[in-house]
Scaffold this active site. Structure first.
Site, PDB file in Angstrom:
ATOM      1  CB  THR A 187      32.917  34.985  42.246  1.00 44.68           C
ATOM      2  OG1 THR A 187      33.422  36.328  42.116  1.00 44.68           O
ATOM      3  CG2 THR A 187      33.453  34.134  41.101  1.00 44.68           C
TER       4      THR A 187
ATOM      5  CE  LYS B 248      51.882  50.333  48.523  1.00 41.27           C
ATOM      6  NZ  LYS B 248      51.993  50.704  49.967  1.00 41.27           N
TER       7      LYS B 248
ATOM      8  CG  ASP C 200      42.081  30.210  47.460  1.00 42.61           C
ATOM      9  OD1 ASP C 200      42.807  30.576  48.404  1.00 42.61           O
ATOM     10  OD2 ASP C 200      41.355  30.991  46.810  1.00 42.61           O
TER      11      ASP C 200
ATOM     12  CG  ASP D 239      38.116  44.016  40.638  1.00 43.41           C
ATOM     13  OD1 ASP D 239      38.483  44.950  41.360  1.00 43.41           O
ATOM     14  OD2 ASP D 239      38.504  42.857  40.806  1.00 43.41           O
TER      15      ASP D 239
ATOM     16  CG  ASP E  97      46.118  41.112  46.075  1.00 41.84           C
ATOM     17  OD1 ASP E  97      46.268  42.183  45.464  1.00 41.84           O
ATOM     18  OD2 ASP E  97      46.428  40.963  47.272  1.00 41.84           O
TER      19      ASP E  97
ATOM     20  CE1 TYR F  92      35.929  38.875  48.822  1.00 44.97           C
ATOM     21  CE2 TYR F  92      36.106  36.617  48.040  1.00 44.97           C
ATOM     22  CZ  TYR F  92      36.203  37.536  49.061  1.00 44.97           C
ATOM     23  OH  TYR F  92      36.558  37.136  50.317  1.00 44.97           O
ATOM     24  CD  GLU F  93      31.768  38.698  37.907  1.00 42.72           C
ATOM     25  OE1 GLU F  93      31.435  39.167  36.805  1.00 42.72           O
ATOM     26  OE2 GLU F  93      32.046  37.499  38.081  1.00 42.72           O
TER      27      GLU F  93
END
Length: 219
Positions: free
Chosen positions: A198, A128, A75, A158, A124, A200-201
């Site tokens: 995780t 765009k 990361d 997701d 992410d 975020y999950e």
């Protein structure tokens, strides 16, 4: 960066399994772990790379499931890695390393055939900017420079956009899909490696979002 993040990042820098090569080291091919990751792990077990690891929960979970494999969690934000990195040090988990650098630099971090598998966990989707998606051809071509033959790439997301986009990339380039799951937790049986959650999950699940999964090869 907040004071708390600065403290965590400073501690992370002291951990023996944390590495943050400079861009100059990478571009000049002077990163001493490139081609030598087995030396660091002190074995010749398969090496699995997680891209966009965040807090490192997925790499840690996989490393606990598969002690006969090595894991590198990558990361760009060192303070985020503190939790996973500290956990592995405190629990003497010798099969996990943390690598802080931009994923754009990933092909400079590893030698040919050095990585046996990739996990891309909740990246992410870049709605765009297609060329910044971690399953775009731009990135897949970089992974090919260091992946072993028949190496698996795993995407857990997701995002409907990223899931469908990756399916299109696979189809257009005649890659091979090994597993495709439209709703991971709707399955009667969820494999242990897909049942790692995780931070975020859990947020997405609380919002009722479906988690998708693809496993494919690009040889």
């Amino acid at each position: 960066m907040s004071k708390n993040k600065l403290i965590k990042f400073a501690e992370t820098e002291t951990f023996p399994n944390f590495f943050q090569p400079s861009r100059e080291e990478l571009l000049s091919d002077h990163f001493d772990k490139k081609g030598q990751w087995h030396v660091f792990f002190q074995n010749h077990n398969p090496i699995v790379l997680e891209l966009g690891c965040g807090r490192g929960e997925y790499s840690v979970g996989l490393a606990q499931l598969y002690p006969d494999k090595n894991f590198i969690a990558m990361d760009r934000k060192g303070a985020r890695m503190w939790k996973g990195c500290k956990y592995t040090v405190d629990n003497q988990m010798n099969n996990v390393a943390f690598l802080r650098t931009q994923i754009d630099n990933v092909n400079f971090c590893f030698a040919k055939h050095e990585i046996d598998e990739i996990w891309i966990t909740f990246p992410d989707p870049q709605p765009k900017k297609e060329n910044k998606r971690l399953t775009s051809l731009r990135f897949l071509d970089r992974y090919r420079q260091f992946l072993a033959s028949d190496a698996k790439i795993n995407l857990k997301t997701d995002s409907d956009l990223l899931y469908q986009y990756t399916q299109e990339i696979i189809a257009k380039n005649h890659y091979k899909t090994l597993i495709q799951i439209d709703d991971v937790y709707a399955q009667v049986f969820v494999s242990p490696e897909l049942n790692i959650h995780t931070y975020y999950e859990n947020l997405w699940l609380e919002k009722g979002m479906k988690i998708k999964y693809l496993q494919f090869v690009i040889d």
